[in-house]
Design a protein around this motif. Sequence first.
Motif, PDB file in Angstrom:
ATOM      1  N   VAL A 540      10.100 -28.176 -55.538  1.00 43.49           N
ATOM      2  CA  VAL A 540       9.107 -28.524 -54.523  1.00 43.49           C
ATOM      3  C   VAL A 540       9.796 -28.696 -53.173  1.00 43.49           C
ATOM      4  O   VAL A 540      10.924 -29.196 -53.096  1.00 43.49           O
ATOM      5  CB  VAL A 540       8.331 -29.809 -54.872  1.00 43.49           C
ATOM      6  CG1 VAL A 540       7.432 -29.599 -56.067  1.00 43.49           C
ATOM      7  CG2 VAL A 540       9.267 -30.990 -55.094  1.00 43.49           C
ATOM      8  N   PHE A 541       9.112 -28.238 -52.119  1.00 49.27           N
ATOM      9  CA  PHE A 541       9.523 -28.519 -50.751  1.00 49.27           C
ATOM     10  C   PHE A 541       8.708 -29.707 -50.253  1.00 49.27           C
ATOM     11  O   PHE A 541       7.538 -29.881 -50.647  1.00 49.27           O
ATOM     12  CB  PHE A 541       9.245 -27.323 -49.830  1.00 49.27           C
ATOM     13  CG  PHE A 541      10.144 -26.146 -50.072  1.00 49.27           C
ATOM     14  CD1 PHE A 541      11.385 -26.065 -49.459  1.00 49.27           C
ATOM     15  CD2 PHE A 541       9.727 -25.103 -50.899  1.00 49.27           C
ATOM     16  CE1 PHE A 541      12.203 -24.968 -49.667  1.00 49.27           C
ATOM     17  CE2 PHE A 541      10.538 -24.002 -51.120  1.00 49.27           C
ATOM     18  CZ  PHE A 541      11.781 -23.937 -50.500  1.00 49.27           C
ATOM     19  N   SER A 542       9.305 -30.503 -49.377  1.00 44.67           N
ATOM     20  CA  SER A 542       8.526 -31.583 -48.766  1.00 44.67           C
ATOM     21  C   SER A 542       8.944 -31.758 -47.312  1.00 44.67           C
ATOM     22  O   SER A 542      10.126 -31.692 -46.979  1.00 44.67           O
ATOM     23  CB  SER A 542       8.714 -32.899 -49.528  1.00 44.67           C
ATOM     24  OG  SER A 542      10.061 -33.305 -49.548  1.00 44.67           O
ATOM     25  N   TYR A 543       7.933 -31.948 -46.477  1.00 39.59           N
ATOM     26  CA  TYR A 543       8.158 -32.355 -45.094  1.00 39.59           C
ATOM     27  C   TYR A 543       7.962 -33.873 -45.056  1.00 39.59           C
ATOM     28  O   TYR A 543       6.990 -34.379 -45.628  1.00 39.59           O
ATOM     29  CB  TYR A 543       7.147 -31.696 -44.160  1.00 39.59           C
ATOM     30  CG  TYR A 543       7.144 -30.186 -44.211  1.00 39.59           C
ATOM     31  CD1 TYR A 543       8.042 -29.441 -43.458  1.00 39.59           C
ATOM     32  CD2 TYR A 543       6.220 -29.501 -44.999  1.00 39.59           C
ATOM     33  CE1 TYR A 543       8.030 -28.054 -43.490  1.00 39.59           C
ATOM     34  CE2 TYR A 543       6.197 -28.119 -45.045  1.00 39.59           C
ATOM     35  CZ  TYR A 543       7.105 -27.404 -44.295  1.00 39.59           C
ATOM     36  OH  TYR A 543       7.083 -26.025 -44.335  1.00 39.59           O
ATOM     37  N   LEU A 575       6.478 -23.902 -48.890  1.00 34.26           N
ATOM     38  CA  LEU A 575       6.495 -24.362 -47.501  1.00 34.26           C
ATOM     39  C   LEU A 575       5.117 -24.396 -46.855  1.00 34.26           C
ATOM     40  O   LEU A 575       4.965 -24.946 -45.758  1.00 34.26           O
ATOM     41  CB  LEU A 575       7.437 -23.515 -46.630  1.00 34.26           C
ATOM     42  CG  LEU A 575       8.923 -23.551 -47.007  1.00 34.26           C
ATOM     43  CD1 LEU A 575       9.707 -22.601 -46.114  1.00 34.26           C
ATOM     44  CD2 LEU A 575       9.477 -24.957 -46.892  1.00 34.26           C
ATOM     45  N   LEU A 576       4.100 -23.829 -47.546  1.00 29.98           N
ATOM     46  CA  LEU A 576       2.750 -23.825 -46.981  1.00 29.98           C
ATOM     47  C   LEU A 576       1.708 -24.406 -47.920  1.00 29.98           C
ATOM     48  O   LEU A 576       0.860 -25.199 -47.519  1.00 29.98           O
ATOM     49  CB  LEU A 576       2.340 -22.399 -46.591  1.00 29.98           C
ATOM     50  CG  LEU A 576       3.154 -21.740 -45.456  1.00 29.98           C
ATOM     51  CD1 LEU A 576       2.715 -20.294 -45.278  1.00 29.98           C
ATOM     52  CD2 LEU A 576       2.972 -22.520 -44.156  1.00 29.98           C
ATOM     53  N   THR A 577       1.727 -24.019 -49.181  1.00 33.96           N
ATOM     54  CA  THR A 577       0.723 -24.453 -50.149  1.00 33.96           C
ATOM     55  C   THR A 577       1.402 -24.982 -51.397  1.00 33.96           C
ATOM     56  O   THR A 577       2.624 -24.886 -51.557  1.00 33.96           O
ATOM     57  CB  THR A 577      -0.196 -23.286 -50.540  1.00 33.96           C
ATOM     58  OG1 THR A 577       0.601 -22.269 -51.203  1.00 33.96           O
ATOM     59  CG2 THR A 577      -0.874 -22.685 -49.319  1.00 33.96           C
ATOM     60  N   TYR A 578       0.586 -25.539 -52.298  1.00 34.63           N
ATOM     61  CA  TYR A 578       1.104 -25.929 -53.603  1.00 34.63           C
ATOM     62  C   TYR A 578       0.218 -25.282 -54.665  1.00 34.63           C
ATOM     63  O   TYR A 578      -0.981 -25.556 -54.734  1.00 34.63           O
ATOM     64  CB  TYR A 578       1.108 -27.453 -53.769  1.00 34.63           C
ATOM     65  CG  TYR A 578       1.734 -27.878 -55.080  1.00 34.63           C
ATOM     66  CD1 TYR A 578       3.112 -27.783 -55.267  1.00 34.63           C
ATOM     67  CD2 TYR A 578       0.949 -28.338 -56.133  1.00 34.63           C
ATOM     68  CE1 TYR A 578       3.694 -28.140 -56.467  1.00 34.63           C
ATOM     69  CE2 TYR A 578       1.523 -28.707 -57.339  1.00 34.63           C
ATOM     70  CZ  TYR A 578       2.894 -28.598 -57.501  1.00 34.63           C
ATOM     71  OH  TYR A 578       3.469 -28.953 -58.704  1.00 34.63           O
ATOM     72  N   LYS A 579       0.836 -24.410 -55.478  1.00 32.75           N
ATOM     73  CA  LYS A 579       0.113 -23.640 -56.499  1.00 32.75           C
ATOM     74  C   LYS A 579      -1.083 -22.925 -55.892  1.00 32.75           C
ATOM     75  O   LYS A 579      -2.203 -22.970 -56.422  1.00 32.75           O
ATOM     76  CB  LYS A 579      -0.319 -24.540 -57.643  1.00 32.75           C
ATOM     77  CG  LYS A 579       0.850 -25.079 -58.470  1.00 32.75           C
ATOM     78  CD  LYS A 579       0.372 -25.869 -59.681  1.00 32.75           C
ATOM     79  CE  LYS A 579       1.557 -26.333 -60.533  1.00 32.75           C
ATOM     80  NZ  LYS A 579       1.129 -27.107 -61.714  1.00 32.75           N
ATOM     81  N   ASP A 580      -0.818 -22.319 -54.727  1.00 35.98           N
ATOM     82  CA  ASP A 580      -1.823 -21.539 -54.001  1.00 35.98           C
ATOM     83  C   ASP A 580      -3.007 -22.374 -53.535  1.00 35.98           C
ATOM     84  O   ASP A 580      -4.065 -21.834 -53.175  1.00 35.98           O
ATOM     85  CB  ASP A 580      -2.338 -20.378 -54.870  1.00 35.98           C
ATOM     86  CG  ASP A 580      -1.236 -19.407 -55.227  1.00 35.98           C
ATOM     87  OD1 ASP A 580      -0.367 -19.175 -54.365  1.00 35.98           O
ATOM     88  OD2 ASP A 580      -1.237 -18.903 -56.367  1.00 35.98           O
ATOM     89  N   GLY A 581      -2.850 -23.674 -53.532  1.00 34.19           N
ATOM     90  CA  GLY A 581      -3.923 -24.551 -53.070  1.00 34.19           C
ATOM     91  C   GLY A 581      -3.424 -25.493 -51.989  1.00 34.19           C
ATOM     92  O   GLY A 581      -2.378 -25.282 -51.368  1.00 34.19           O
ATOM     93  N   THR A 582      -4.171 -26.538 -51.778  1.00 32.60           N
ATOM     94  CA  THR A 582      -3.829 -27.514 -50.746  1.00 32.60           C
ATOM     95  C   THR A 582      -2.610 -28.332 -51.167  1.00 32.60           C
ATOM     96  O   THR A 582      -2.530 -28.783 -52.314  1.00 32.60           O
ATOM     97  CB  THR A 582      -5.013 -28.467 -50.512  1.00 32.60           C
ATOM     98  OG1 THR A 582      -6.167 -27.696 -50.161  1.00 32.60           O
ATOM     99  CG2 THR A 582      -4.703 -29.454 -49.394  1.00 32.60           C
TER     100      THR A 582
END
Length: 731
Positions: A540-543, A575-582
Motif C-alpha cells: 500500500v502507498f500512503s500520503y 498512488l491514486l485509488t485502492y482496488k480501483d475504488g476510492t
Amino acid sequence: MMLRNVKWLVVVFACMLASIPVDAQRKRVAVVLSGGGAKGVAHVGALRVLEEAGIPVDYIVGTSMGSIIGGLYAIGYSAAQLDSMIQAQDWEFLLSDKVYRYDLPFTEKENDGKYLLSVSFDLRDMKKGQRGFVSGHNVYNLFSDLTVGYHDSLDFSTLPIPFACVAADMVHREEVVFHGGNLVQAMRASMAIPGAFTPVRLGDKVLVDGGVLNNFPVDVALAMGAEVVIGVDVQADLMKAEQLGNVSTVLAQMINLMCMNKYQDNLARADLVIRPNVKGYSSASFGDRAIDTLLVRGEVAARKKWDELIALREYIGGSRETSPTGKQETREVLAVRNIYIRGVEGKEREAVERRLRVKANSEVTMTDIHRTIAELYGTKAYAAVNYRLLGKEAPYDLELSLMPQSSGAVNVGFRFDSEEMAAILLNTTYRRGALRGGQLSLTGSLSKNPWFRAEYSLENTFLRRFNLAYTFQYNDINFYQKGEKTNNITFRYHAADLSMSNLYFRNLRFSGGIRYEYFDYNSLLFIREGDIVKIKPRGVFSYYGLVHWETLDRRFYPTEGVLARVDYSLFTDNLLTYKDGTPFSALSWHAMTVLPLTSRLSLLPAFYGRVLIGNNLASPCMNCVGGTSFGKYVRQQLPFAGINHVEVFENSVVVARLHFRQRMGSKHYLSLVGNYALQDNDFGNLLNRRGIWGGALGYSRDSRIGPIDLIFSYSDWSKKPEYYFNFGFYF
C-alpha cells in the motif's frame, strides 16, 4: 642644636611609621584548598569559620574542586553565597551533558531516553578520540554565569583576592599553574578528572585535573609571596590492605595514590591544616544529603581549630576587612553590543545566526543566552557551546564558541520485558556538516521481532529537513480476542518513506510525505488448531501529514508539559485509488498533559484514538489495541491498561485515560491507571455501544539504565488479571 635635630628626626620617623598602613605590617596569608571532587564542598564550611575568625586572606590557591571554590571566592563571593549556590544546584544535570527536554529539537526528542550508552568517533580524524565521559558543557556555562565581569583574559593577581589554580599537562607531564588568562577555562582545566571529563586543550597542552601532580598546592601559595598558609585538605587517607576488597575501593585507592605526589611535603609546609571528616564519602558524592553533610563537616572541622585560628590571627598581626561582603548577582537583563561566533564559518555560521535568540545592540536576558546555548547544543551538532560576556560592565560583547561534534556515534540500548524478553537496540550515525548537511543513521533491534532502519536526512533553508528512509522488520505476532490467543502471523515488512518536516519550531513539528509499505506474508496463518489460511503479500502507498506539539519536561515520569499529536494518512495501492475504488484513510490523535496535584502527586489525563474512513479497508491497517505503549508491535497499536496483548478492534476506537502517579522518595513511583474505550465500525454509533473499562496498579523506578516497571492490570474485556514487567528504556 644637635639634640633638637635628633628630636626632629624622631618625630619625622614616627610620622612615617604612622602613615604606613597597618596591613603592610602584618604577614601575608594564603588559603590553600585541595582537590577532592564532591568532598571539596567542605571547603565552603571551613571558609565560613575563617571569615568569623577574622583571618585575612591575601591569596587563595586551589586544585580541582578547590580551584572552583577558590576562584569564586577570589572574585568576591562570600562563604554564605557559595553555600546557597551549592545547595541550589541540580548536580546530576550539572555533571552531565544533558539538555533539558524542552530545548531539544524534535528529532532529538524522539531519540531521547532510548540509548543507554553513546560513544563518539570521528571518521575524519580518528585521533580526536581524546574525549572524557562528560564534555563539561553544563559545568563550563555555570562557571560563565557566576563570573560575569571577569570573562576577559586577565591577570589573576588583579582579582579582589589574588588567585592561582593548578592543572596537569598530559602531553609534557608537567604541572601547569594558572596565574592569568581565562578564569573559567582555568577552573575547568583544573577539575578535568581524567576519563571522566574531557581534557581542556590549550595550545599544545592537554590539561586535566591538577590533583594528578599537585593536589594540595601549598608550594604555589608560598611562591606567590604568602608568609602564612592555612590549608583545607579533603583528600582521603590511604586505605589499609583489608579494606581493598573490591573494584571500587581499588580504584579509589589508585586515585588517592596519584594525588600523593608532593602531598606530604606540602602538608608539612602549611602553618595550619583543617581536615574535615570525609569518611564515607567519595569524589562522586553529589547527593543532596551528602552535600548538606559535607558543608557541615567542613564547618565543624574548622571550629575545632578555633583557638589555633585566633592565635594565628594574633601572630599575623594587623587588622583588615577580610571576608568578602558578597558579590552582586548578575543582572537578569544585560546590554549586548556585538555578537561574535567562533568555531564555524561560511554557511554554517549563517545557519547558527538564524537560530540565535539574541541580537546585537539590544538588551538580552540571561535566560535568552541559556536558551540559545541549549538549543544549539541540543541539536547534537556541537560537542560544546560556551559563551563569554567580554568587558567589565555593560554593554558587553557576547562571544559564542562552538566546538564541532564528532562526525559519528555508536549508540546502544537494552531492555527486558515479560512480552519480548530481551531486546538490544544498536544505532550508528554519521553526520556530514553540523546544522547544515546530511546525516546517515543506521538502526537495528535484536529481539523476537528484529528490525532494521536506514535513514538519510538533509537540512537546508529551503527544504527544512528532507528525509529518505527504508525499514525492514521480521514479525512474529500473536493476536488475541478477549484475552484468548486466536492466531499467529509471521511476515516480513518493508517500508520506504520520503518526507519533509520543519526545523524552526522547537516544540512544534509539521511533517508530510509519502510511504510505501509491503507486507510479505508467509503462506500460513494459524487461526485455530489445525485451521490454515493462505494470505497473499500486499503493498500500500500512503500520503500522510503529521502535527505534533510537545512540551513534556521528561520522556519518562514527566512532571509538567503537554503532548498533542494528530496524524492523517490516505491509503492507495497505485498512488491514486485502492482496488480501483476510492482510497481509504486513517485519522489518529493523542492528547495528554500533566497536572500536579501536590508536590508528589500528579494526574495525567489522556485522550487518544484512531478512526478508519472508507469501505474497502486493507487488513494490515486495521486498528490494534493492547499493551503499555504506542506502536509496540504494529504502527497503529494503541495502549490499553488491562489488555496486555495485541487485539484487533473495529474501525473506530477512542480511549479516555486517567493516570494518578505518586512519587515516593526521588526515584520511586506508584501508579493507578483507569481507562475506558469505545469501538464501532461506524464512528457515529460509538456512543450507542457498551464501553470497555480497564485499570492497572503499578510500581516504577527511574533508574540510570532505564525505567523499571511492574504493572498488574485487569479489564472487563479479557476478564482475567494480567501482569507486565519491564526493565530498560522503551524503544
